[in-house]
Design a protein around this motif. Structure first.
Motif, PDB file in Angstrom:
ATOM      1  N   ALA A   1     -43.125 -43.646  27.735  1.00 59.32           N
ATOM      2  CA  ALA A   1     -43.935 -44.292  28.761  1.00 59.32           C
ATOM      3  C   ALA A   1     -45.289 -43.615  28.926  1.00 59.32           C
ATOM      4  CB  ALA A   1     -43.185 -44.291  30.088  1.00 59.32           C
ATOM      5  N   SER A   2     -45.316 -42.295  28.756  1.00 58.53           N
ATOM      6  CA  SER A   2     -46.563 -41.551  28.920  1.00 58.53           C
ATOM      7  C   SER A   2     -47.549 -41.846  27.804  1.00 58.53           C
ATOM      8  CB  SER A   2     -46.276 -40.050  28.963  1.00 58.53           C
ATOM      9  OG  SER A   2     -45.752 -39.613  27.721  1.00 58.53           O
ATOM     10  N   LYS A   3     -47.073 -42.469  26.729  1.00 58.31           N
ATOM     11  CA  LYS A   3     -47.944 -42.780  25.591  1.00 58.31           C
ATOM     12  C   LYS A   3     -48.476 -44.209  25.665  1.00 58.31           C
ATOM     13  CE  LYS A   3     -47.068 -39.056  22.870  1.00 58.31           C
ATOM     14  NZ  LYS A   3     -46.027 -38.402  23.672  1.00 58.31           N
ATOM     15  N   VAL A   4     -47.959 -44.980  26.636  1.00 61.83           N
ATOM     16  CA  VAL A   4     -48.417 -46.362  26.779  1.00 61.83           C
ATOM     17  C   VAL A   4     -49.817 -46.379  27.374  1.00 61.83           C
ATOM     18  CG1 VAL A   4     -47.998 -48.597  27.862  1.00 61.83           C
ATOM     19  CG2 VAL A   4     -46.074 -47.211  27.071  1.00 61.83           C
ATOM     20  N   ARG A   5     -50.740 -46.926  26.631  1.00 57.50           N
ATOM     21  CA  ARG A   5     -52.120 -46.981  27.118  1.00 57.50           C
ATOM     22  C   ARG A   5     -52.249 -47.960  28.273  1.00 57.50           C
ATOM     23  NH1 ARG A   5     -54.997 -48.322  21.641  1.00 57.50           N
ATOM     24  NH2 ARG A   5     -52.926 -49.113  21.289  1.00 57.50           N
ATOM     25  N   CYS A   6     -53.087 -47.598  29.225  1.00 55.04           N
ATOM     26  CA  CYS A   6     -53.332 -48.447  30.377  1.00 55.04           C
ATOM     27  C   CYS A   6     -54.037 -49.733  29.934  1.00 55.04           C
ATOM     28  CB  CYS A   6     -54.201 -47.691  31.379  1.00 55.04           C
ATOM     29  SG  CYS A   6     -54.692 -48.693  32.770  1.00 55.04           S
ATOM     30  N   ALA A   7     -53.670 -50.841  30.569  1.00 53.62           N
ATOM     31  CA  ALA A   7     -54.272 -52.120  30.223  1.00 53.62           C
ATOM     32  C   ALA A   7     -55.737 -52.173  30.626  1.00 53.62           C
ATOM     33  CB  ALA A   7     -53.512 -53.251  30.907  1.00 53.62           C
ATOM     34  N   LEU A   8     -56.092 -51.387  31.624  1.00 50.24           N
ATOM     35  CA  LEU A   8     -57.462 -51.417  32.130  1.00 50.24           C
ATOM     36  C   LEU A   8     -58.376 -50.450  31.392  1.00 50.24           C
ATOM     37  CD1 LEU A   8     -57.449 -51.756  36.004  1.00 50.24           C
ATOM     38  CD2 LEU A   8     -58.462 -53.262  34.318  1.00 50.24           C
TER      39      LEU A   8
ATOM     40  N   ASN B   1     -56.510 -45.835  28.326  1.00 49.21           N
ATOM     41  CA  ASN B   1     -56.205 -44.422  28.154  1.00 49.21           C
ATOM     42  C   ASN B   1     -54.730 -44.166  28.446  1.00 49.21           C
ATOM     43  OD1 ASN B   1     -58.834 -43.390  27.509  1.00 49.21           O
ATOM     44  ND2 ASN B   1     -59.392 -43.705  29.643  1.00 49.21           N
ATOM     45  N   ALA B   2     -54.169 -43.165  27.803  1.00 46.15           N
ATOM     46  CA  ALA B   2     -52.794 -42.745  28.070  1.00 46.15           C
ATOM     47  C   ALA B   2     -52.758 -41.235  28.266  1.00 46.15           C
ATOM     48  CB  ALA B   2     -51.879 -43.143  26.909  1.00 46.15           C
ATOM     49  N   PRO B   3     -52.473 -40.742  29.434  1.00 44.18           N
ATOM     50  CA  PRO B   3     -52.153 -41.538  30.627  1.00 44.18           C
ATOM     51  C   PRO B   3     -53.384 -42.207  31.236  1.00 44.18           C
ATOM     52  CG  PRO B   3     -52.231 -39.217  31.189  1.00 44.18           C
ATOM     53  CD  PRO B   3     -52.406 -39.304  29.688  1.00 44.18           C
ATOM     54  N   CYS B   4     -53.120 -43.114  32.156  1.00 44.06           N
ATOM     55  CA  CYS B   4     -54.179 -43.889  32.792  1.00 44.06           C
ATOM     56  C   CYS B   4     -55.230 -42.992  33.454  1.00 44.06           C
ATOM     57  CB  CYS B   4     -53.537 -44.787  33.847  1.00 44.06           C
ATOM     58  SG  CYS B   4     -54.733 -45.677  34.851  1.00 44.06           S
ATOM     59  N   GLN B   5     -56.491 -43.382  33.272  1.00 40.03           N
ATOM     60  CA  GLN B   5     -57.584 -42.655  33.909  1.00 40.03           C
ATOM     61  C   GLN B   5     -58.462 -43.605  34.713  1.00 40.03           C
ATOM     62  OE1 GLN B   5     -59.644 -40.240  30.988  1.00 40.03           O
ATOM     63  NE2 GLN B   5     -57.720 -39.668  30.028  1.00 40.03           N
ATOM     64  N   CYS B   6     -57.845 -44.623  35.242  1.00 34.77           N
ATOM     65  CA  CYS B   6     -58.581 -45.609  36.027  1.00 34.77           C
ATOM     66  C   CYS B   6     -59.132 -44.979  37.311  1.00 34.77           C
ATOM     67  CB  CYS B   6     -57.652 -46.753  36.423  1.00 34.77           C
ATOM     68  SG  CYS B   6     -57.367 -47.933  35.101  1.00 34.77           S
ATOM     69  N   PRO B   7     -60.235 -45.552  37.827  1.00 31.59           N
ATOM     70  CA  PRO B   7     -60.706 -45.155  39.157  1.00 31.59           C
ATOM     71  C   PRO B   7     -59.636 -45.499  40.181  1.00 31.59           C
ATOM     72  CG  PRO B   7     -62.327 -46.498  38.015  1.00 31.59           C
ATOM     73  CD  PRO B   7     -61.067 -46.576  37.219  1.00 31.59           C
ATOM     74  N   GLU B   8     -59.718 -44.901  41.335  1.00 35.95           N
ATOM     75  CA  GLU B   8     -58.751 -45.170  42.391  1.00 35.95           C
ATOM     76  C   GLU B   8     -58.775 -46.651  42.761  1.00 35.95           C
ATOM     77  OE1 GLU B   8     -57.750 -43.644  46.925  1.00 35.95           O
ATOM     78  OE2 GLU B   8     -59.316 -42.701  45.742  1.00 35.95           O
ATOM     79  N   PHE B   9     -57.562 -47.229  42.961  1.00 32.64           N
ATOM     80  CA  PHE B   9     -57.480 -48.652  43.280  1.00 32.64           C
ATOM     81  C   PHE B   9     -58.258 -48.976  44.551  1.00 32.64           C
ATOM     82  CE2 PHE B   9     -55.601 -52.140  45.652  1.00 32.64           C
ATOM     83  CZ  PHE B   9     -55.744 -53.162  44.712  1.00 32.64           C
ATOM     84  N   GLY B  10     -58.992 -50.071  44.512  1.00 31.12           N
ATOM     85  CA  GLY B  10     -59.727 -50.505  45.685  1.00 31.12           C
ATOM     86  C   GLY B  10     -61.179 -50.071  45.683  1.00 31.12           C
ATOM     87  N   THR B  11     -61.530 -49.180  44.775  1.00 31.13           N
ATOM     88  CA  THR B  11     -62.907 -48.720  44.715  1.00 31.13           C
ATOM     89  C   THR B  11     -63.751 -49.704  43.910  1.00 31.13           C
ATOM     90  OG1 THR B  11     -62.533 -47.455  42.691  1.00 31.13           O
ATOM     91  CG2 THR B  11     -62.158 -46.309  44.763  1.00 31.13           C
TER      92      THR B  11
ATOM     93  N   GLU C   1     -65.608 -49.103  41.477  1.00 27.64           N
ATOM     94  CA  GLU C   1     -65.457 -48.769  40.061  1.00 27.64           C
ATOM     95  C   GLU C   1     -64.221 -49.438  39.479  1.00 27.64           C
ATOM     96  OE1 GLU C   1     -65.959 -46.551  42.427  1.00 27.64           O
ATOM     97  OE2 GLU C   1     -67.986 -45.869  41.990  1.00 27.64           O
ATOM     98  N   TYR C   2     -63.146 -49.471  40.276  1.00 25.91           N
ATOM     99  CA  TYR C   2     -61.901 -50.078  39.829  1.00 25.91           C
ATOM    100  C   TYR C   2     -62.093 -51.562  39.572  1.00 25.91           C
ATOM    101  CZ  TYR C   2     -56.919 -51.292  39.785  1.00 25.91           C
ATOM    102  OH  TYR C   2     -55.685 -51.757  39.430  1.00 25.91           O
ATOM    103  N   PHE C   3     -62.707 -52.257  40.531  1.00 25.54           N
ATOM    104  CA  PHE C   3     -62.912 -53.699  40.377  1.00 25.54           C
ATOM    105  C   PHE C   3     -63.903 -53.997  39.259  1.00 25.54           C
ATOM    106  CE2 PHE C   3     -61.384 -53.628  44.859  1.00 25.54           C
ATOM    107  CZ  PHE C   3     -60.247 -54.397  44.639  1.00 25.54           C
ATOM    108  N   ALA C   4     -64.866 -53.108  39.074  1.00 23.78           N
ATOM    109  CA  ALA C   4     -65.828 -53.291  37.992  1.00 23.78           C
ATOM    110  C   ALA C   4     -65.118 -53.220  36.645  1.00 23.78           C
ATOM    111  CB  ALA C   4     -66.912 -52.221  38.083  1.00 23.78           C
ATOM    112  N   LEU C   5     -64.115 -52.333  36.576  1.00 23.21           N
ATOM    113  CA  LEU C   5     -63.351 -52.179  35.343  1.00 23.21           C
ATOM    114  C   LEU C   5     -62.543 -53.443  35.053  1.00 23.21           C
ATOM    115  CD1 LEU C   5     -62.869 -50.070  33.166  1.00 23.21           C
ATOM    116  CD2 LEU C   5     -60.932 -49.231  34.489  1.00 23.21           C
ATOM    117  N   ILE C   6     -61.953 -54.019  36.112  1.00 26.21           N
ATOM    118  CA  ILE C   6     -61.198 -55.263  35.951  1.00 26.21           C
ATOM    119  C   ILE C   6     -62.117 -56.377  35.461  1.00 26.21           C
ATOM    120  CG2 ILE C   6     -59.983 -57.086  37.198  1.00 26.21           C
ATOM    121  CD1 ILE C   6     -58.717 -54.970  38.937  1.00 26.21           C
ATOM    122  N   GLU C   7     -63.282 -56.480  36.074  1.00 27.13           N
ATOM    123  CA  GLU C   7     -64.242 -57.503  35.659  1.00 27.13           C
ATOM    124  C   GLU C   7     -64.596 -57.330  34.188  1.00 27.13           C
ATOM    125  OE1 GLU C   7     -65.662 -60.152  37.417  1.00 27.13           O
ATOM    126  OE2 GLU C   7     -63.928 -59.671  38.676  1.00 27.13           O
TER     127      GLU C   7
END
Ligand SMILES: [Zn+2]
Length: 66
Positions: A32-39, A42-52, A54-60
């Motif tokens: 599981a730790s090798k599964v790259r994040c969909a956003l 990166n594995a492990p996930c290095q996404c910005p904190e949810f709700g920020t 930066e996070y929504f910009a990444l989704i866009e």
């Protein structure tokens, strides 16, 4: 702007853009730790904190907008 309100909603919006490693994980080929994040892809996930912004910009970005 139509932004997702919850993490689940955000993931639902991603739809088919889930992790490219999910199949390998489901087959038990990788940990599981090798599964790259969909956003952030990166594995492990290095996404910005949810709700920020930066996070929504990444989704866009992952949706191919702009
Ligand atoms: Zn991530």
């Amino acid at each position: 702007m139509d932004q997702p309100k919850t993490a689940k909603e955000a993931l639902d919006k991603l739809g088919a853009k889930w992790s490219p490693d999910l199949d390998a994980f489901a087959c038990g080929q990788i940990d599981a730790s090798k599964v790259r994040c969909a956003l952030c892809a990166n594995a492990p996930c290095q996404c910005p904190e949810f709700g920020t912004p930066e996070y929504f910009a990444l989704i866009e970005k992952r949706h191919g907008h702009k």
